[in-house]
Write a protein that holds these residues in place. Structure first.
Motif, short mmCIF file in Angstrom:
data_model
loop_
_atom_site.label_atom_id
_atom_site.label_comp_id
_atom_site.label_asym_id
_atom_site.label_seq_id
_atom_site.Cartn_x
_atom_site.Cartn_y
_atom_site.Cartn_z
N ALA A 170 3.51 5.84 -5.88
CA ALA A 170 3.27 6.19 -6.52
C ALA A 170 2.28 7.04 -7.34
O ALA A 170 2.33 7.97 -8.45
CB ALA A 170 3.11 4.58 -7.46
N ALA A 171 1.24 7.26 -6.09
CA ALA A 171 -0.04 8.24 -7.03
C ALA A 171 -0.12 9.65 -6.17
O ALA A 171 -0.63 9.58 -6.32
CB ALA A 171 -1.32 7.33 -6.35
N GLY A 172 1.24 9.56 -5.40
CA GLY A 172 1.60 11.00 -5.22
C GLY A 172 1.15 11.02 -3.97
O GLY A 172 1.56 12.52 -2.81
N ILE A 173 0.13 10.21 -2.66
CA ILE A 173 0.41 10.86 -1.52
C ILE A 173 1.20 10.89 -0.37
O ILE A 173 1.69 10.47 0.03
CB ILE A 173 -0.99 9.63 -1.40
CG1 ILE A 173 -1.72 8.90 -2.40
CG2 ILE A 173 -1.96 9.45 0.55
CD1 ILE A 173 -2.51 7.88 -1.58
N ARG A 192 -6.85 10.46 2.20
CA ARG A 192 -7.13 10.00 0.76
C ARG A 192 -5.56 8.07 1.00
O ARG A 192 -5.50 7.68 0.07
CB ARG A 192 -5.31 10.53 0.14
CG ARG A 192 -5.95 12.25 -0.52
CD ARG A 192 -5.12 12.98 -1.44
NE ARG A 192 -4.53 11.57 -2.23
CZ ARG A 192 -4.27 12.21 -3.34
NH1 ARG A 192 -2.67 12.90 -3.41
NH2 ARG A 192 -3.85 10.84 -4.52
N LEU A 193 -4.96 8.18 2.31
CA LEU A 193 -4.52 6.32 1.96
C LEU A 193 -5.88 5.43 2.64
O LEU A 193 -5.26 4.71 2.17
CB LEU A 193 -3.55 7.06 3.07
CG LEU A 193 -3.21 5.12 3.75
CD1 LEU A 193 -2.13 4.52 2.41
CD2 LEU A 193 -2.30 5.27 5.10
N ALA A 194 -6.67 5.41 3.97
CA ALA A 194 -8.13 5.55 3.97
C ALA A 194 -8.18 4.61 2.63
O ALA A 194 -8.68 3.07 2.69
CB ALA A 194 -8.89 5.67 4.37
N PRO A 195 -8.57 4.85 1.83
CA PRO A 195 -9.22 4.08 0.30
C PRO A 195 -7.76 2.99 0.21
O PRO A 195 -8.73 1.75 -0.56
CB PRO A 195 -9.92 4.99 -0.71
CG PRO A 195 -9.69 5.90 -0.08
CD PRO A 195 -8.47 6.06 1.19
N LEU A 196 -6.62 3.02 -0.48
CA LEU A 196 -5.79 2.51 0.16
C LEU A 196 -6.26 1.34 0.93
O LEU A 196 -5.85 0.52 -0.05
CB LEU A 196 -4.68 3.10 -0.91
CG LEU A 196 -4.51 3.33 -2.03
CD1 LEU A 196 -5.17 4.93 -1.81
CD2 LEU A 196 -3.40 3.70 -2.27
N ALA A 197 -6.12 1.30 1.69
CA ALA A 197 -5.93 0.65 2.87
C ALA A 197 -7.00 -0.68 3.01
O ALA A 197 -6.83 -1.23 3.60
CB ALA A 197 -5.87 1.11 4.37
N ALA A 198 -8.26 -0.03 2.53
CA ALA A 198 -9.45 -1.14 2.15
C ALA A 198 -9.11 -1.57 1.43
O ALA A 198 -10.32 -2.55 1.35
CB ALA A 198 -10.07 -0.10 2.75
N LEU A 199 -8.63 -1.80 0.55
CA LEU A 199 -9.05 -2.69 -0.19
C LEU A 199 -8.02 -4.30 0.56
O LEU A 199 -6.67 -3.90 0.93
CB LEU A 199 -7.52 -2.30 -1.16
CG LEU A 199 -7.76 -1.20 -2.36
CD1 LEU A 199 -6.65 -0.89 -3.47
CD2 LEU A 199 -9.06 -1.62 -3.21
N VAL A 253 0.86 -1.41 0.11
CA VAL A 253 0.18 -0.02 -0.18
C VAL A 253 0.78 1.34 -0.11
O VAL A 253 0.76 2.34 -0.37
CB VAL A 253 -1.13 -0.17 1.44
CG1 VAL A 253 -1.38 1.23 1.37
CG2 VAL A 253 -1.68 -0.90 0.97
N GLY A 254 1.93 0.82 0.30
CA GLY A 254 2.71 1.73 0.73
C GLY A 254 3.24 2.68 -0.64
O GLY A 254 3.54 3.94 -0.94
N LEU A 255 3.54 1.16 -1.12
CA LEU A 255 4.29 1.67 -2.47
C LEU A 255 3.09 2.32 -3.86
O LEU A 255 4.00 3.26 -4.37
CB LEU A 255 4.90 0.21 -3.47
CG LEU A 255 5.19 -0.10 -4.92
CD1 LEU A 255 6.23 -1.16 -4.86
CD2 LEU A 255 3.89 -0.36 -5.78
N ARG A 308 0.57 -7.33 12.23
CA ARG A 308 -0.26 -6.38 12.57
C ARG A 308 0.54 -5.59 11.32
O ARG A 308 1.97 -5.15 11.20
CB ARG A 308 0.69 -5.40 13.79
CG ARG A 308 0.15 -4.23 13.93
CD ARG A 308 0.73 -3.19 15.28
NE ARG A 308 -0.16 -4.16 16.62
CZ ARG A 308 -1.36 -4.00 16.74
NH1 ARG A 308 -1.85 -3.97 16.53
NH2 ARG A 308 -1.60 -5.09 17.95
N ASP A 309 -0.21 -5.47 10.38
CA ASP A 309 1.04 -4.38 9.40
C ASP A 309 -1.04 -3.89 8.37
O ASP A 309 -0.74 -3.82 7.01
CB ASP A 309 2.00 -5.40 8.36
CG ASP A 309 0.35 -6.29 7.52
OD1 ASP A 309 -0.38 -6.77 7.75
OD2 ASP A 309 0.88 -6.13 5.77
N GLN A 310 -1.09 -3.62 9.17
CA GLN A 310 -2.70 -2.91 8.53
C GLN A 310 -2.81 -1.46 8.27
O GLN A 310 -3.04 -0.98 10.05
CB GLN A 310 -3.83 -3.18 8.83
CG GLN A 310 -4.97 -2.25 9.38
CD GLN A 310 -5.98 -2.75 6.97
OE1 GLN A 310 -5.71 -3.30 6.56
NE2 GLN A 310 -5.70 -1.41 6.36
#
Length: 243
Positions: free
Chosen positions: A43-46, A53-60, A37-39, A194-196
């Motif tokens: 890439a998306a410039g967050i 903006r991170l939350a939707p990626l973390a929810a995948l 998710v960090g990668l 513990r990596d969510q």
């Protein structure tokens, strides 16, 4: 049905820490969700502190297939304080050498399409767990519509390196290990890690627990031709800027 974004994570070195502390920096045996998710966020410039903006990626929903497990190696590093010049404690760092993974993220199609485009033209260069670990080849393996993470990881061709395939020509593996998040309605035994990701902000980096189900899939298309990838040098971008 959801869509699934696939990434091929391969490089000379990778390091996916989930419980590193102080001077001992370990690595998991496969990419972590927080690392991937960090990668994608980079890439998306967050920016690191942009939790909204991170939350939707973390929810995948996340899963990874181990196509080439690699070898665990250990490195010792020394450093000096930037102001006082005093020697810092010796640090012990672990890496995975010559590993290849297929990472899958399942979710809403529009978001994954944006991330697929970001991976192809990233704002910040991608790295495999640590900045010192650039990918050896393009990451993108495609965006699959109306499917599930399990189905794609079971069917996408084996991504192991050519030399690794040759080594296993007469003893190819019985199956490939898959580590994936449990579905919302899934019941059964699962591990926790513990990596969510909750926040990547430097002042309050936070991670929660997530469930991890371990399984095995048959080696897809074991006799397929060796994966052909275009020439890829992560330093080409630097040369273009200097010219």
């Amino acid at each position: 049905m959801s869509s699934v974004l696939l990434l091929r994570l391969a490089g000379p070195l990778q390091s996916w820490g989930a419980s590193s502390r102080f001077t001992r920096r370990t690595t998991e045996s496969a990419p972590t969700k927080s690392g991937v998710v960090g990668l994608l966020a980079g890439a998306a410039g967050i920016q690191r502190g942009d939790d909204a903006r991170l939350a939707p990626l973390a929810a995948l929903r996340f899963g990874v297939r181990i196509d080439q497990p690699g070898t665990r190696v250990r490195d010792f590093q020394t450093a000096h304080h930037g102001v006082t010049g005093k020697s810092m404690p010796l640090s012990e760092r672990f890496y995975l050498a010559d590993a290849v993974f297929v990472a899958a993220l399942e979710g809403e199609h529009m978001l994954l399409a944006e991330l697929d485009a970001a991976v192809r033209t990233p704002v910040y260069p991608p790295f495999l767990g640590r900045r010192s670990c650039p990918p050896a080849a393009p990451l993108e393996l495609g965006l699959y519509q109306d499917t599930r993470l399990e189905s794609v990881l079971e069917s996408v061709p084996w991504q192991a390196s050519a030399w690794y395939r040759r080594r296993l020509r007469n003893q190819r593996p019985d199956g490939l290990t898959v580590l994936r998040e449990a579905a919302a309605d899934e019941r059964g035994t699962a591990d926790v890690l513990r990596d969510q990701p909750l926040s990547f902000a430097a002042a309050h980096r936070r991670h929660a627990l997530r469930t991890v189900v371990t399984g095995t899939v048959p080696v897809p298309q074991p006799e397929a031709a060796v994966v052909n990838v275009a020439r890829h040098d992560p330093f080409d971008a630097l040369e273009d800027e200097s010219s």
